[in-house]
Motif scaffolding. Structure first.
Motif, PDB file in Angstrom:
ATOM      1  N   HIS A   1       0.833  -1.202   0.000  1.00 25.48           N
ATOM      2  CA  HIS A   1       0.000   0.000   0.000  1.00 25.48           C
ATOM      3  C   HIS A   1       0.870   1.255   0.000  1.00 25.48           C
ATOM      4  O   HIS A   1       0.553   2.245  -0.688  1.00 25.48           O
ATOM      5  CB  HIS A   1      -0.936  -0.005   1.214  1.00 25.48           C
ATOM      6  N   GLY A   2       1.959   1.213   0.746  1.00 28.74           N
ATOM      7  CA  GLY A   2       2.883   2.335   0.745  1.00 28.74           C
ATOM      8  C   GLY A   2       3.527   2.543  -0.613  1.00 28.74           C
ATOM      9  O   GLY A   2       3.685   3.676  -1.084  1.00 28.74           O
ATOM     10  N   PHE A   3       3.907   1.438  -1.261  1.00 30.55           N
ATOM     11  CA  PHE A   3       4.467   1.532  -2.614  1.00 30.55           C
ATOM     12  C   PHE A   3       3.456   2.169  -3.565  1.00 30.55           C
ATOM     13  O   PHE A   3       3.791   3.054  -4.347  1.00 30.55           O
ATOM     14  CB  PHE A   3       4.846   0.128  -3.116  1.00 30.55           C
ATOM     15  N   GLU A   4       2.214   1.683  -3.510  1.00 27.59           N
ATOM     16  CA  GLU A   4       1.189   2.207  -4.415  1.00 27.59           C
ATOM     17  C   GLU A   4       0.939   3.695  -4.176  1.00 27.59           C
ATOM     18  O   GLU A   4       0.786   4.468  -5.134  1.00 27.59           O
ATOM     19  CB  GLU A   4      -0.106   1.412  -4.265  1.00 27.59           C
ATOM     20  N   LYS A   5       0.905   4.105  -2.909  1.00 23.16           N
ATOM     21  CA  LYS A   5       0.679   5.522  -2.597  1.00 23.16           C
ATOM     22  C   LYS A   5       1.825   6.399  -3.098  1.00 23.16           C
ATOM     23  O   LYS A   5       1.639   7.578  -3.418  1.00 23.16           O
ATOM     24  CB  LYS A   5       0.482   5.701  -1.088  1.00 23.16           C
ATOM     25  N   ALA A   6       3.032   5.814  -3.174  1.00 23.25           N
ATOM     26  CA  ALA A   6       4.193   6.556  -3.665  1.00 23.25           C
ATOM     27  C   ALA A   6       4.293   6.532  -5.189  1.00 23.25           C
ATOM     28  O   ALA A   6       5.116   7.243  -5.768  1.00 23.25           O
ATOM     29  CB  ALA A   6       5.473   5.980  -3.058  1.00 23.25           C
ATOM     30  N   GLY A   7       3.481   5.687  -5.835  1.00 27.60           N
ATOM     31  CA  GLY A   7       3.500   5.621  -7.292  1.00 27.60           C
ATOM     32  C   GLY A   7       4.375   4.522  -7.864  1.00 27.60           C
ATOM     33  O   GLY A   7       4.731   4.563  -9.041  1.00 27.60           O
ATOM     34  N   LEU A   8       4.703   3.526  -7.043  1.00 27.29           N
ATOM     35  CA  LEU A   8       5.497   2.395  -7.516  1.00 27.29           C
ATOM     36  C   LEU A   8       4.585   1.168  -7.550  1.00 27.29           C
ATOM     37  O   LEU A   8       4.135   0.686  -6.511  1.00 27.29           O
ATOM     38  CB  LEU A   8       6.708   2.159  -6.606  1.00 27.29           C
ATOM     39  N   ALA A   9       4.317   0.669  -8.733  1.00 26.81           N
ATOM     40  CA  ALA A   9       3.347  -0.416  -8.895  1.00 26.81           C
ATOM     41  C   ALA A   9       3.874  -1.745  -8.361  1.00 26.81           C
ATOM     42  O   ALA A   9       5.020  -2.112  -8.598  1.00 26.81           O
ATOM     43  CB  ALA A   9       2.981  -0.572 -10.366  1.00 26.81           C
ATOM     44  N   VAL A  10       3.015  -2.450  -7.643  1.00 25.94           N
ATOM     45  CA  VAL A  10       3.306  -3.814  -7.196  1.00 25.94           C
ATOM     46  C   VAL A  10       2.376  -4.738  -7.970  1.00 25.94           C
ATOM     47  O   VAL A  10       1.151  -4.545  -7.978  1.00 25.94           O
ATOM     48  CB  VAL A  10       3.078  -3.972  -5.678  1.00 25.94           C
ATOM     49  N   ASN A  11       2.936  -5.726  -8.622  1.00 25.39           N
ATOM     50  CA  ASN A  11       2.124  -6.619  -9.448  1.00 25.39           C
ATOM     51  C   ASN A  11       1.548  -7.795  -8.682  1.00 25.39           C
ATOM     52  O   ASN A  11       0.458  -8.268  -8.991  1.00 25.39           O
ATOM     53  CB  ASN A  11       2.955  -7.134 -10.631  1.00 25.39           C
ATOM     54  N   VAL A  12       2.291  -8.276  -7.690  1.00 27.57           N
ATOM     55  CA  VAL A  12       1.835  -9.457  -6.960  1.00 27.57           C
ATOM     56  C   VAL A  12       2.458  -9.479  -5.569  1.00 27.57           C
ATOM     57  O   VAL A  12       3.568  -8.986  -5.362  1.00 27.57           O
ATOM     58  CB  VAL A  12       2.187 -10.757  -7.743  1.00 27.57           C
TER      59      VAL A  12
ATOM     60  N   GLN B   1      -0.278   2.177  12.841  1.00 29.41           N
ATOM     61  CA  GLN B   1       0.577   1.557  11.824  1.00 29.41           C
ATOM     62  C   GLN B   1       0.455   2.293  10.482  1.00 29.41           C
ATOM     63  O   GLN B   1       1.000   1.837   9.484  1.00 29.41           O
ATOM     64  CB  GLN B   1       0.203   0.075  11.634  1.00 29.41           C
ATOM     65  N   THR B   2      -0.270   3.398  10.491  1.00 27.32           N
ATOM     66  CA  THR B   2      -0.489   4.304   9.354  1.00 27.32           C
ATOM     67  C   THR B   2      -1.280   3.690   8.205  1.00 27.32           C
ATOM     68  O   THR B   2      -1.190   4.136   7.063  1.00 27.32           O
ATOM     69  CB  THR B   2       0.826   4.947   8.829  1.00 27.32           C
ATOM     70  N   PHE B   3      -2.078   2.655   8.491  1.00 29.43           N
ATOM     71  CA  PHE B   3      -3.064   2.210   7.515  1.00 29.43           C
ATOM     72  C   PHE B   3      -4.146   3.278   7.401  1.00 29.43           C
ATOM     73  O   PHE B   3      -4.522   3.905   8.410  1.00 29.43           O
ATOM     74  CB  PHE B   3      -3.710   0.891   7.955  1.00 29.43           C
TER      75      PHE B   3
ATOM     76  N   GLU C   1      -7.841   4.906   7.333  1.00 27.51           N
ATOM     77  CA  GLU C   1      -8.961   4.568   8.214  1.00 27.51           C
ATOM     78  C   GLU C   1      -9.974   3.645   7.550  1.00 27.51           C
ATOM     79  O   GLU C   1     -10.700   2.922   8.240  1.00 27.51           O
ATOM     80  CB  GLU C   1      -9.654   5.845   8.698  1.00 27.51           C
ATOM     81  N   LYS C   2     -10.033   3.644   6.231  1.00 24.75           N
ATOM     82  CA  LYS C   2     -10.994   2.789   5.519  1.00 24.75           C
ATOM     83  C   LYS C   2     -10.397   1.443   5.108  1.00 24.75           C
ATOM     84  O   LYS C   2     -11.052   0.653   4.431  1.00 24.75           O
ATOM     85  CB  LYS C   2     -11.517   3.523   4.279  1.00 24.75           C
ATOM     86  N   TYR C   3      -9.168   1.168   5.506  1.00 29.95           N
ATOM     87  CA  TYR C   3      -8.528  -0.095   5.139  1.00 29.95           C
ATOM     88  C   TYR C   3      -9.304  -1.252   5.761  1.00 29.95           C
ATOM     89  O   TYR C   3      -9.542  -1.286   6.968  1.00 29.95           O
ATOM     90  CB  TYR C   3      -7.084  -0.112   5.620  1.00 29.95           C
ATOM     91  N   GLN C   4      -9.701  -2.201   4.934  1.00 34.02           N
ATOM     92  CA  GLN C   4     -10.515  -3.332   5.405  1.00 34.02           C
ATOM     93  C   GLN C   4      -9.640  -4.568   5.598  1.00 34.02           C
ATOM     94  O   GLN C   4      -8.893  -4.948   4.703  1.00 34.02           O
ATOM     95  CB  GLN C   4     -11.621  -3.637   4.394  1.00 34.02           C
TER      96      GLN C   4
ATOM     97  N   ALA D   1       2.590  -5.984  10.232  1.00 31.65           N
ATOM     98  CA  ALA D   1       2.654  -5.194   8.999  1.00 31.65           C
ATOM     99  C   ALA D   1       3.806  -4.200   8.994  1.00 31.65           C
ATOM    100  O   ALA D   1       4.229  -3.698  10.035  1.00 31.65           O
ATOM    101  CB  ALA D   1       1.333  -4.443   8.806  1.00 31.65           C
ATOM    102  N   VAL D   2       4.293  -3.919   7.795  1.00 32.20           N
ATOM    103  CA  VAL D   2       5.166  -2.772   7.588  1.00 32.20           C
ATOM    104  C   VAL D   2       4.282  -1.533   7.643  1.00 32.20           C
ATOM    105  O   VAL D   2       3.266  -1.472   6.957  1.00 32.20           O
ATOM    106  CB  VAL D   2       5.864  -2.845   6.214  1.00 32.20           C
ATOM    107  N   PRO D   3       4.599  -0.529   8.471  1.00 30.12           N
ATOM    108  CA  PRO D   3       3.781   0.688   8.457  1.00 30.12           C
ATOM    109  C   PRO D   3       3.688   1.254   7.037  1.00 30.12           C
ATOM    110  O   PRO D   3       4.687   1.320   6.314  1.00 30.12           O
ATOM    111  CB  PRO D   3       4.551   1.635   9.388  1.00 30.12           C
ATOM    112  N   VAL D   4       2.487   1.637   6.642  1.00 29.50           N
ATOM    113  CA  VAL D   4       2.270   2.100   5.273  1.00 29.50           C
ATOM    114  C   VAL D   4       3.203   3.263   4.928  1.00 29.50           C
ATOM    115  O   VAL D   4       3.797   3.300   3.846  1.00 29.50           O
ATOM    116  CB  VAL D   4       0.796   2.501   5.073  1.00 29.50           C
TER     117      VAL D   4
END
Length: 353
Positions: free
Chosen positions: A18-29, A305-307, A309-312, A332-335
Motif C-alpha cells: 500500500h505504501g508503494f502504491e501511494k508513492a506511485g510504484l506499482a506492485v504486481n503481486v 501503523q499508518t493504515f 482509516e478505511k482499510y478493510q 505489517a510494515v507501516p504504510v
C-alpha cells in the motif's frame, strides 16, 4: 515514463504494498503463506495475492510478473521474530553454523536464493534493527555483493518519517546501478506525530465494546481486576504506580521488576510504543488507551501503523478472530514506511536515467 514493477514477498495484509502504491510504484503481486492475508491484500491494493511459501517459489516464477522493459524490484520483510529482542536468547555468532542455518533463518536464505535466481534490478528488505547483530545478515550482504549489487542499509526511527510510533527498523537496499540513499527525514522531535493526532477523533468505547459503524474499532474485554488496574494507571506510567494489592505476582518477584512497560497507558501527546501482534491486550505492553479504561482497539492499532482509516481487514459480513487480525496489524510494515522505501527507490531510478 520509466516502467517500474515490484513483487512483494511476505506481503502480509499489504502495508508495504500500500505504501508503494501511494508513492506511485506499482506492485504486481504479493506472496504470503497465510491465507487470511488474501482479503485485506486484494481488497485494498491493485496487486494480486498468491498464497505460497517462499520456500516453494522459483526465480523463473517471479520473473513472469515483470513486464518487458520494466525495472524489476523485489521487496520483502521476512518474519522478524527470530531476530527480535523477545526471541533472541543469544547472539548467533556464538552458536556455530549449524544453528544459524537452522529453520530460524531459512526465510532469509530463501529470499537470497530468489534474488540470485531472478536477478532483479533492485532489492529491498525491511526488518527489525536487531537483524544487524546476526551473522545471517552479514551472509545475506555478502551473497548480494558477490552478485555485483551495491548494498546500503539504514537504521530508521519511524517517528522521523511521520509514523506515530517509537519503532526502529532496518531498511535494506541493493541495486545493480549504485547505492540507494534513504530519503531525508520528514519530521523531528518538535513535530512528531502523536497518539492524539492519530486516534483522538475516534468514538469512545468501553472495554469489550465495538463501534456500530466500524467493526474494526473494537477493543478486548477486561476482567474486573484489570479494570481496576487500568483505572489506577497513568498515561506514560507503569504498574509501579498501582497500589500494592493490584500488582501481579510475577512483578513482585525480583525477576519481574525490570519489565515496567506492560499494563500501561499511552500518552496523548507522544508517539505510541511499537505495535506488536498482541497490541490489543492491556497486559501485553503500554497498550492502554490514554484516557478511556480499555486497551486500544484494532482500528486504533491499524491507524498507528499508518493504515488508512478505511482499510478493510476482513469482509463486512463475516466475523473475525481478534488474535488473527491483531497479528496482521502488528506484523505489517507501516504504510508510511513503505512510502519512504518506494520514494527512495524512485529517486534512485531517476538519478540513473
Amino acid at each position: 515514463m520509466i516502467g517500474i514493477s515490484a513483487v512483494d514477498l511476505f506481503c502480509g495484509a499489504g502495508g508495504l504494498t500500500h505504501g508503494f502504491e501511494k508513492a506511485g510504484l506499482a506492485v504486481n503481486v504479493g506472496y504470503d503463506i497465510d491465507p487470511i492475508c488474501k482479503f485485506p491484500y486484494q481488497e485494498n491494493n491493485k496487486a494480486k495475492f498468491i498464497e505460497k511459501s517462499v520456500e516453494n517459489i522459483k526465480g523463473i516464477e517471479l520473473a513472469k510478473h515483470f513486464p518487458e522493459g520494466h525495472y524489476k524490484v523485489i521487496a520483502g520483510c521476512a518474519p522478524c521474530q527470530p531476530f527480535s529482542n523477545y526471541s533472541r536468547r543469544y547472539d548467533v555468532r556464538d552458536s556455530g553454523k549449524e544453528f544459524y542455518h537452522s529453520l530460524k533463518w531459512k526465510l532469509l536464505y530463501h529470499f537470497a536464493r530468489l534474488v540470485k535466481e531472478c536477478m532483479p534490478d533492485i532489492v529491498t528488505m525491511e526488518n527489525v534493527s536487531q537483524l544487524q547483530q546476526h551473522q545471517v545478515f552479514e551472509e545475506f550482504i555478502t551473497k548480494l555483493k558477490k552478485l555485483k549489487y551495491f548494498v546500503t542499509f539504514y537504521r530508521v526511527n519511524c517517528q522521523d518519517y511521520g509514523i506515530p510510533q517509537t519503532r526502529r527498523r532496518l531498511v535494506f537496499f541493493a541495486s545493480k546501478f549504485g547505492n540507494i540513499d534513504l530519503i531525508p527525514p520528514t519530521s523531528d522531535r518538535h513535530n512528531y506525530k502523536t497518539v492524539r493526532d492519530t486516534i483522538y477523533h475516534l468514538e469512545p468505547l468501553k472495554a469489550g465494546q465495538s463501534s456500530k459503524t466500524d467493526p474494526l474499532h473494537q477493543c478486548s474485554k477486561l476482567s474486573a481486576l484489570n479494570l481496576r488496574r487500568i483505572r489506577a494507571s497513568k498515561p506514560g506510567g507503569t504498574w509501579r504506580d498501582w497500589p500494592e494489592d493490584l500488582i501481579t505476582k510475577c512483578h513482585r518477584k525480583k525477576s519481574g521488576k525490570s519489565y515496567p512497560s506492560v499494563y500501561g497507558r499511552m500518552e496523548w501527546d507522544s508517539p505510541s510504543p511499537t505495535m506488536t501482534t498482541q497490541c490489543f491486550g492491556f497486559g501485553n505492553g503500554r497498550f492502554g488507551h490514554p484516557e478511556q479504561d480499555r486497551a486500544i482497539s484494532l482500528r486504533e492499532a491499524a491507524l498507528l501503523q499508518t493504515f488508512p482509516e478505511k482499510y478493510q481487514f476482513f469482509p463486512s459480513n463475516e466475523s473475525f478472530a481478534f488474535t488473527k487480525i491483531g497479528r496482521l496489524i502488528g506484523n505489517a510494515v507501516p504504510v508510511k514506511l513503505g512510502q519512504v522505501v518506494a520514494k527512495s527507490i524512485l529517486n534512485h531510478i531517476q538519478e540513473i536515467n
